[in-house]
Design a protein around this motif. Structure first.
Motif, PDB file in Angstrom:
ATOM      1  N   ALA A  37       0.847  -1.213   0.000  1.00  0.00           N
ATOM      2  CA  ALA A  37       0.000   0.000   0.000  1.00  0.00           C
ATOM      3  C   ALA A  37       0.876   1.254   0.000  1.00  0.00           C
ATOM      4  CB  ALA A  37      -0.918  -0.008   1.220  1.00  0.00           C
ATOM      5  N   VAL A  38       1.949   1.230   0.808  1.00  0.00           N
ATOM      6  CA  VAL A  38       2.837   2.394   0.882  1.00  0.00           C
ATOM      7  C   VAL A  38       3.596   2.574  -0.431  1.00  0.00           C
ATOM      8  CG1 VAL A  38       4.835   3.402   2.073  1.00  0.00           C
ATOM      9  CG2 VAL A  38       3.047   2.263   3.387  1.00  0.00           C
ATOM     10  N   ARG A  39       4.093   1.469  -0.976  1.00  0.00           N
ATOM     11  CA  ARG A  39       4.839   1.553  -2.247  1.00  0.00           C
ATOM     12  C   ARG A  39       3.933   2.103  -3.350  1.00  0.00           C
ATOM     13  NH1 ARG A  39       7.965  -3.647  -3.548  1.00  0.00           N
ATOM     14  NH2 ARG A  39       9.596  -2.690  -2.298  1.00  0.00           N
ATOM     15  N   ALA A  40       2.706   1.592  -3.420  1.00  0.00           N
ATOM     16  CA  ALA A  40       1.757   2.059  -4.449  1.00  0.00           C
ATOM     17  C   ALA A  40       1.470   3.546  -4.265  1.00  0.00           C
ATOM     18  CB  ALA A  40       0.466   1.251  -4.365  1.00  0.00           C
ATOM     19  N   ALA A  41       1.256   3.967  -3.017  1.00  0.00           N
ATOM     20  CA  ALA A  41       0.914   5.377  -2.747  1.00  0.00           C
ATOM     21  C   ALA A  41       2.038   6.304  -3.177  1.00  0.00           C
ATOM     22  CB  ALA A  41       0.624   5.549  -1.257  1.00  0.00           C
ATOM     23  N   ILE A  42       3.287   5.862  -2.961  1.00  0.00           N
ATOM     24  CA  ILE A  42       4.431   6.702  -3.338  1.00  0.00           C
ATOM     25  C   ILE A  42       4.593   6.734  -4.858  1.00  0.00           C
ATOM     26  CG2 ILE A  42       6.968   6.822  -3.221  1.00  0.00           C
ATOM     27  CD1 ILE A  42       6.564   5.981  -0.204  1.00  0.00           C
ATOM     28  N   LYS A  43       4.399   5.573  -5.503  1.00  0.00           N
ATOM     29  CA  LYS A  43       4.556   5.492  -6.969  1.00  0.00           C
ATOM     30  C   LYS A  43       3.531   6.368  -7.705  1.00  0.00           C
ATOM     31  CE  LYS A  43       7.739   2.098  -7.512  1.00  0.00           C
ATOM     32  NZ  LYS A  43       9.094   2.612  -7.424  1.00  0.00           N
ATOM     33  N   VAL A  44       2.282   6.375  -7.215  1.00  0.00           N
ATOM     34  CA  VAL A  44       1.243   7.156  -7.920  1.00  0.00           C
ATOM     35  C   VAL A  44       1.079   8.558  -7.327  1.00  0.00           C
ATOM     36  CG1 VAL A  44      -0.011   5.045  -8.549  1.00  0.00           C
ATOM     37  CG2 VAL A  44      -0.719   6.317  -6.508  1.00  0.00           C
ATOM     38  N   LYS A  45       1.987   8.918  -6.389  1.00  0.00           N
ATOM     39  CA  LYS A  45       1.921  10.229  -5.716  1.00  0.00           C
ATOM     40  C   LYS A  45       0.524  10.475  -5.119  1.00  0.00           C
ATOM     41  CE  LYS A  45       5.667  12.912  -7.744  1.00  0.00           C
ATOM     42  NZ  LYS A  45       6.579  11.801  -7.944  1.00  0.00           N
TER      43      LYS A  45
END
Length: 527
Positions: free
Chosen positions: A401-409
């Motif tokens: 969830a954190v990785r996805a949130a950072i990737k899609v800003k």
């Protein structure tokens, strides 16, 4: 809320330092624990503290009786109601604290190279030659050459308000000391700290147990701050006491590390406790000054990797009397954030300080600036590597969830949780955006009555960096259909919009349970 800076990996533009800080609904991702007392117990001041960013109120039972603290707590409840800001309650035990008994409350002047006697006879009057103390085992614990510190509340390091003594001889139950610096002790309570010496007193005194089982139970305390935790067994005993006290079986225990003994047993204490408080006041005297920063960095790293909240104390002492912190203190607050601290605890600064609201506000601003340059990328990789493979189901979902949130800003992560554990795990990976934790209440019974859980879980996330709780409507079951999930999600998104965290066309990452499966999804908001 986003940061493109990677501290130390690329230079920070000097021009960016001069850009004004942007105001935001969440003053900082790092939480602030404020101690309420003489200068901060009116509804008005507490409301100011809540608006400035205090999310946990600490009640220190070294001072004041339960009635006094109850009055303060009622004022806190009124302030929470009027400001609509959630606040958790922390009870701080006295523990095996040694105190000088100064019944008259008169100032005591001590001269360098003179002698002073520490005596367990509390009937005697405190003076420049004699300091009565509340412990009759000191003479057995110390020997010639040992160091003892005495100061108001806690030894501050200020050479005019605190004194350090060297034991010259032991006479029966009395300890004769040479005074090593000229100082004036003012007030009615002075703490005495025998450096690197085991004090044979229980971690939970009878008075502490009584306060927890009366005041603590009555007010359903969220956190117990266990002063002078020296062994994992101390935490287990406190847990056993809480487990017998109804609702307090949910209370989280924060072990307060304030001497060499606690430091020596740090790893096993961390395993048992729900969180750690690095009490740098006493610890800073037990350790050589040049070692304090090392302990802070090592302890915060261990807490971060274990996913347990870490709280740092004694950061802006000078704000007790001044409107601005010193340059060193401002840097110290920022370094605590960069080292991985979840929360900053303010003691004397808000308890008896002249500027409680301003102190919270300034500390919050420093935290927010430090968060902008926190090296999230490096931290994330380090945490994933530490956790190793295979990851548990929950850990895998949280890190994804954190990785996805950072990737899609994404501008926020919304997490549906009933125990609060999933949201805490997401926060463990230190996302750069706020995590809105939607706590879904569960219906529970104790055979006599039905009640909803959830309030404890929501308030307990108020000490975790980056976690902002909201309590869902109990009519929505936790394992719900997609229709009820959608309506709870809409409430959470509206909360984020009101807070100014989420705007139209933003992306938001949602972490929720659908049936037996855990789902991470990315949604893009329309107008």
């Amino acid at each position: 809320m986003h940061s493109n800076h990677l501290l130390l990996e690329e230079p920070i533009r000097m021009a960016s330092i001069l850009e004004p800080s942007k105001a935001s609904f969440f003053p900082a991702m790092t939480k602030i624990v404020g101690t309420l007392g003489p200068k901060s117990r009116s509804v008005n001041i507490i409301s100011g503290c809540l608006k400035a960013g205090m999310s946990v109120a600490r009640f220190d039972f070294s001072l004041g009786d339960p009635e006094y603290h109850q009055e303060t707590l009622e004022n806190l409840k009124a302030a929470v109601k009027s400001t609509q800001k959630l606040c958790a309650v922390m009870l701080d035990t006295v523990g095996p604290e040694l105190q000088v008994v100064n019944r008259s409350g008169k100032s005591i002047s001590l001269q360098m190279d003179a002698s002073v006697v520490l005596t367990p006879n509390q009937e005697l009057e405190a003076s420049s030659d004699l300091l009565p103390i509340n412990f009759d085992g000191l003479a057995k614990a110390v020997k010639k050459g040992d160091t003892i510190f005495v100061g108001q509340y806690l030894f501050t390091g200020s050479e005019t308000t605190s004194v350090w003594l060297e034991v010259s001889e032991v006479k029966g139950e009395d300890v004769v000391c040479v005074i090593k610096n000229t100082a004036t002790l003012a007030g009615s309570l002075f703490t005495l700290h025998a450096s690197q010496i085991h004090i044979d007193l229980p971690t939970l005194s009878d008075k502490d147990k009584e306060v927890i089982s009366t005041w603590g139970v009555q007010n359903k305390i969220d956190f117990l701050s266990l002063s002078y935790t020296r062994h994992a067994e101390d935490v287990r005993q406190a847990r056993e006491l809480l487990s017998k006290l109804g609702d307090l079986d949910q209370t989280q225990i924060f072990a307060k590390i304030e001497n060499i003994e606690g430091l020596t047993h740090f790893d096993e204490i961390l395993q048992e406790a729900d969180g750690i408080i690095l009490s740098r006041g006493n610890l800073g005297i037990d350790l050589p000054p040049e070692k304090v920063f090392l302990f802070q960095k090592a302890a915060l790293y261990k807490c971060n990797m274990a996913g347990k909240p870490a709280v740092v104390t004694r950061v802006v002492d000078s704000m007790t009397d001044n409107l601005r912190p010193t340059r060193a203190e401002a840097t110290d607050v920022a370094n605590a954030v960069l080292d991985g601290s979840d929360a900053i605890l303010l003691g004397a600064e808000t308890l008896r300080g002249l500027y409680p609201v301003e102190t919270i506000s300034i500390v919050g601003k420093i935290c927010a600036e430090a968060e902008k340059v926190f090296n999230q990328d490096l931290y994330f990789k380090k945490t994933v590597k530490y956790v190793g493979e295979p990851m548990t189901h929950l850990e895998s979902i949280a890190s994804s969830a954190v990785r996805a949130a950072i990737k899609v800003k994404a501008s926020a992560i919304i997490c549906f949780t009933s125990s609060g554990r999933a949201a805490r795990l997401i926060a463990k990976y230190r996302p750069t955006m706020p995590v809105i934790s939607v706590v879904i209440p569960r219906l529970k019974t104790n055979q006599l009555k039905w009640s909803f859980s959830g309030a404890f879980e929501a308030r307990q996330s108020l000490v975790v960096r980056g976690l902002f709780p909201m309590l869902a409507d109990p009519r929505h079951p936790a394992e719900s259909t997609s229709a009820t999930n959608e309506s709870v999600l809409k409430v959470a998104l509206d909360h984020g919009k009101t807070a100014g965290v989420i705007k139209s066309h933003d992306r938001v990452v949602v972490c929720q349970k659908v049936g037996d499966a855990s789902v991470v999804k990315i949604i893009e908001l329309e107008d």
